[in-house]
Design a protein around this motif. Structure first.
Motif, PDB file in Angstrom:
ATOM      1  N   ASN A 126       0.821  -1.208   0.000  1.00  0.00           N
ATOM      2  CA  ASN A 126       0.000   0.000   0.000  1.00  0.00           C
ATOM      3  C   ASN A 126       0.858   1.262   0.000  1.00  0.00           C
ATOM      4  OD1 ASN A 126      -2.543  -1.303   0.029  1.00  0.00           O
ATOM      5  ND2 ASN A 126      -2.381  -1.633   2.239  1.00  0.00           N
ATOM      6  N   GLU A 127       1.910   1.245   0.793  1.00  0.00           N
ATOM      7  CA  GLU A 127       2.812   2.394   0.853  1.00  0.00           C
ATOM      8  C   GLU A 127       3.465   2.624  -0.507  1.00  0.00           C
ATOM      9  OE1 GLU A 127       5.801   3.265   4.228  1.00  0.00           O
ATOM     10  OE2 GLU A 127       6.999   2.385   2.611  1.00  0.00           O
ATOM     11  N   ILE A 128       3.936   1.559  -1.131  1.00  0.00           N
ATOM     12  CA  ILE A 128       4.592   1.688  -2.432  1.00  0.00           C
ATOM     13  C   ILE A 128       3.610   2.205  -3.475  1.00  0.00           C
ATOM     14  CG2 ILE A 128       5.629   0.368  -4.319  1.00  0.00           C
ATOM     15  CD1 ILE A 128       6.905  -1.418  -2.134  1.00  0.00           C
ATOM     16  N   ALA A 129       2.388   1.679  -3.473  1.00  0.00           N
ATOM     17  CA  ALA A 129       1.384   2.137  -4.442  1.00  0.00           C
ATOM     18  C   ALA A 129       1.050   3.605  -4.230  1.00  0.00           C
ATOM     19  CB  ALA A 129       0.124   1.285  -4.329  1.00  0.00           C
ATOM     20  N   GLY A 130       0.944   4.027  -2.971  1.00  0.00           N
ATOM     21  CA  GLY A 130       0.671   5.431  -2.680  1.00  0.00           C
ATOM     22  C   GLY A 130       1.796   6.339  -3.143  1.00  0.00           C
ATOM     23  N   ASP A 131       3.032   5.928  -2.869  1.00  0.00           N
ATOM     24  CA  ASP A 131       4.177   6.731  -3.305  1.00  0.00           C
ATOM     25  C   ASP A 131       4.235   6.833  -4.828  1.00  0.00           C
ATOM     26  OD1 ASP A 131       4.934   7.156  -0.706  1.00  0.00           O
ATOM     27  OD2 ASP A 131       6.434   5.566  -0.680  1.00  0.00           O
ATOM     28  N   GLU A 132       3.973   5.721  -5.496  1.00  0.00           N
ATOM     29  CA  GLU A 132       3.981   5.720  -6.962  1.00  0.00           C
ATOM     30  C   GLU A 132       2.943   6.700  -7.505  1.00  0.00           C
ATOM     31  OE1 GLU A 132       4.827   4.543 -10.981  1.00  0.00           O
ATOM     32  OE2 GLU A 132       5.966   4.406  -9.096  1.00  0.00           O
ATOM     33  N   ALA A 133       1.754   6.705  -6.904  1.00  0.00           N
ATOM     34  CA  ALA A 133       0.688   7.592  -7.374  1.00  0.00           C
ATOM     35  C   ALA A 133       1.026   9.058  -7.130  1.00  0.00           C
ATOM     36  CB  ALA A 133      -0.629   7.238  -6.685  1.00  0.00           C
ATOM     37  N   ILE A 134       1.561   9.378  -5.958  1.00  0.00           N
ATOM     38  CA  ILE A 134       1.901  10.766  -5.638  1.00  0.00           C
ATOM     39  C   ILE A 134       3.014  11.268  -6.556  1.00  0.00           C
ATOM     40  CG2 ILE A 134       2.850  12.290  -3.857  1.00  0.00           C
ATOM     41  CD1 ILE A 134       1.476  10.398  -1.794  1.00  0.00           C
ATOM     42  N   LEU A 135       4.032  10.438  -6.742  1.00  0.00           N
ATOM     43  CA  LEU A 135       5.116  10.823  -7.649  1.00  0.00           C
ATOM     44  C   LEU A 135       4.595  11.020  -9.071  1.00  0.00           C
ATOM     45  CD1 LEU A 135       7.890   8.446  -6.318  1.00  0.00           C
ATOM     46  CD2 LEU A 135       7.962  10.943  -6.259  1.00  0.00           C
ATOM     47  N   GLY A 136       3.632  10.193  -9.483  1.00  0.00           N
ATOM     48  CA  GLY A 136       3.059  10.349 -10.804  1.00  0.00           C
ATOM     49  C   GLY A 136       2.329  11.665 -10.968  1.00  0.00           C
ATOM     50  N   VAL A 137       1.588  12.069  -9.935  1.00  0.00           N
ATOM     51  CA  VAL A 137       0.897  13.359  -9.979  1.00  0.00           C
ATOM     52  C   VAL A 137       1.903  14.490 -10.119  1.00  0.00           C
ATOM     53  CG1 VAL A 137      -0.498  14.990  -8.652  1.00  0.00           C
ATOM     54  CG2 VAL A 137      -1.141  12.577  -8.716  1.00  0.00           C
ATOM     55  N   LEU A 138       2.971  14.442  -9.345  1.00  0.00           N
ATOM     56  CA  LEU A 138       3.976  15.503  -9.399  1.00  0.00           C
ATOM     57  C   LEU A 138       4.732  15.511 -10.728  1.00  0.00           C
ATOM     58  CD1 LEU A 138       5.307  15.310  -5.734  1.00  0.00           C
ATOM     59  CD2 LEU A 138       4.206  17.283  -6.811  1.00  0.00           C
TER      60      LEU A 138
END
Length: 242
Positions: A126-138
């Motif tokens: 879950n942490e990895i998926a969240g980080d991936e999504a946030i980095l993608g937005v940025l």
């Protein structure tokens, strides 16, 4: 040497516990969250967890290497709850605002767990998926990678820091929390202007705001800074094209 943790299916109890339930990793995490809410951080022990599950305490070690490993799973569960159902797709600033608010809300729903886990890095799904999504937005803003990472770090750390700070207040005994909240009205609001002119001038505003979380305001400040970086980057691009 640390005991190897085998896959979920290989660990599953083949018979129900005395309470008629089959122990799973998810059940242990959910039970631990409930115990943290009811007994606080000091109350989360292997023995008590076994009692709550209606199973031998050693059952925990079929799923986790110990309490610290369980703590990381709790951290990952909170992030999972925060991100569940969210998909990026709007303007980048609105996407980040939504994620920040979700993280803050999910942690405050479990104050004791938030204080226990906000500083941890689980490295789980879950942490990895969240980080991936946030980095993608940025990255969708077109910012250079160093700026993406700089803003990402500030964004995540801010959300978790405020979650831990606000959760720590919620985790206090009711009497202590009420006493802390009263200090602004009973002490700060009564300081004389002769000795404390700034506090006295701002006392009504301080009383009105200081018992509420500053996270919404801090989040907007961070997003303002990120947006300024995007504008500078795009302005340079337009100047280069001219």
């Amino acid at each position: 040497m640390a005991k190897e943790v085998v896959p979920e299916e290989a660990r599953r109890r083949r018979r129900p516990t005395r309470q008629g339930v089959v122990v799973t990793q998810r059940l242990i995490v959910e039970t631990a969250l409930r115990m943290l809410h009811e007994h606080g951080r000091d109350g989360l022990t292997v023995r008590r967890l076994g009692v709550a599950l209606g199973a031998d305490p050693s059952t925990l070690y079929r799923y986790f290497r110990g309490i610290d490993d369980l703590t990381l799973a709790i951290a990952d569960e909170l992030i999972g709850r925060a991100m569940r159902g969210w998909l990026p797709g709007g303007p980048w600033r609105e996407d980040l605002r939504e994620v920040g608010r979700r993280i803050h809300t999910a942690y405050l729903a479990h104050p004791e767990a938030a204080v226990l886990t906000a500083s941890r890095v689980s490295g789980r799904a879950n942490e990895i998926a969240g980080d991936e999504a946030i980095l993608g937005v940025l990255r969708s803003t077109g910012l250079p990678d160093p700026d993406v990472v700089r803003i990402y770090q500030a964004f995540v750390d801010q959300a978790l820091a405020f979650a831990a700070l606000d959760a720590a207040s919620l985790a206090l005994p009711e009497a202590a929390r009420a006493a802390d909240e009263q200090v602004w009205r009973a002490t700060y609001a009564r300081l004389p202007a002769e000795t404390h002119p700034n506090i006295a001038a701002l006392a009504p505003l301080l009383v009105a705001r200081m018992n509420d979380s500053a996270y919404p305001a801090a989040l907007e400040m961070l997003l303002d800074g990120a947006e300024a970086s995007v504008r500078r980057m795009r302005g340079r691009g337009e100047a280069d094209d001219a």
